[in-house]
Design an enzyme around this catalytic site. Sequence first.
Site, PDB file in Angstrom:
ATOM      1  CE1 TYR A 126      33.350 123.377  41.635  1.00 34.52           C
ATOM      2  CE2 TYR A 126      31.265 123.809  40.547  1.00 34.52           C
ATOM      3  CZ  TYR A 126      32.396 123.043  40.697  1.00 34.52           C
ATOM      4  OH  TYR A 126      32.586 121.947  39.896  1.00 34.52           O
TER       5      TYR A 126
ATOM      6  CG  ASP B 151      30.612 109.193  33.499  1.00 35.58           C
ATOM      7  OD1 ASP B 151      29.730 109.330  34.373  1.00 35.58           O
ATOM      8  OD2 ASP B 151      31.277 110.151  33.059  1.00 35.58           O
TER       9      ASP B 151
ATOM     10  CD  GLU C  22      43.498 105.316  33.186  1.00 32.63           C
ATOM     11  OE1 GLU C  22      42.427 105.079  33.748  1.00 32.63           O
ATOM     12  OE2 GLU C  22      43.597 105.974  32.125  1.00 32.63           O
TER      13      GLU C  22
END
Length: 397
Positions: A215, A297, A32
């Site tokens: 929400y 993605d 990462e």
Amino acid sequence: MTRQVLIAGGGIGGLAGALACVRAGWEVRLYEQAQAFAEVGAGLQLGPNATPLLQGWGLGHGLAQVAAFPERIVARSSASGRELGRLPLGPRCDQRYGAPYVTVHRSDLHALLLRAARAGGGVHLHLNSPVEAMAEVPEGVQLSWADGRIVEGDALVAADGVWSRVRELLLGDGPAPPTGHLVYRTLIARADLPASAQANEVAAWLGPRLHAVSYPVRGGELLNLAVIVQGEPPEDFRVWDAEGLADDVQQALAGCCSALRDLAGAATSWGRWTLCDRPPLSGPQPMARGRVALLGDAAHPMRPFLAQGAGMAIEDAAELGRCLGPVQDLALGLPAALGRYAMQRWARVARVQARSRRNGEVFHATGLPRLGRDLGLGLLGRRLMDLPWLYGYRPQA
Ligand SMILES: Cc1cc2nc3c(=O)[nH]c(=O)nc-3n(C[C@H](O)[C@H](O)[C@H](O)COP(=O)(O)OP(=O)(O)OC[C@H]3O[C@@H](n4cnc5c(N)ncnc54)[C@H](O)[C@@H]3O)c2cc1C
């Protein structure tokens, strides 16, 4: 025999991929770029296509502790606040699809996946590691970094997001372009809101030329609010925090009902994202090449108007694990397995990408199409909003 997969990117897709690969008997080394594991952004909706996969990885209990379980999705007019249509969730969703529809803070879901990756063994996590280059070598795939580090594994999974470096190196098809939408996102303490704004629901406020989605997340403690407008990307569109965003939001909502404006007015800070996507996949090719697979993605950036980008990354991960599990012959079997993964995934993902684009047009409709939308939702709301092909999907056994 130890079979080792390298994963570039430790977002929701990369961590889900790590869990699926470890469960399939592979060792994982995940890289990462950030200095700490974290998720920026606000909320996520996860449909009953994604939640059973998390449950299957043993995360059902943890998810239930941090998620909210909305009772319905309600489409409203952003101009009047009037309800246009609704899809009941809660027990009806469980009965129909055998799994819940949940809403969750992104960092809560990310933390859940990270804990599982750390706990299980077999996943080696490396921070501060922005992948710079990759190369296929006779026995596998190499990754390298600007500091001279090089590692080699049997396979590589690119889960490095919408601006994927690995995709650029592998496919060279240029960056995902901005869609012409800006998303303003915030989180509001629900206890600070009037009772009328505390309904346990996903509300989609449909406007002309904009929409908003609200929400609960974090077990109902916070309300996620996103306001999506049409607009030119700012100069540095990869930066999400900027000054003066509250004023931009109020200006964008000027023609909207007071319920929506008051909700936005209760926010204390905003982030702004420039949406980027790619056209729907037209075949399996971009998702796998040789010993390299793309996931999430990096493979199929999409507009969030069907709330499925993370869901698709989780589905990709599950399918990847299923395809990699039986591989013994790394020279021939591994590229074939990754090819199978791409074959299994591309058409479904393309359908979700296309539907997300279409939803954006419907949500932002003006004039007659807007009237038709509102009428249609009034007459057929539940039938239009329930999507069995999407929510009822289960990866093949
Ligand atoms: C406004 C908005 C609302 C959304 N709402 C929903 C929703 O309700 N439901 C849903 O399912 N989805 C939703 N999505 C989509 C979802 O957020 C994404 O599809 C999902 O997070 C993609 O996960 P990923 O792991 O593929 O990519 P990312 O989350 O982008 O993770 C990529 C990771 O790779 C790292 N990385 C990048 N480059 C490198 C490199 N060179 N080397 C090493 N690491 C690198 C990054 O730091 C990052 O950690 C929404 C998106 C937006 C913008």
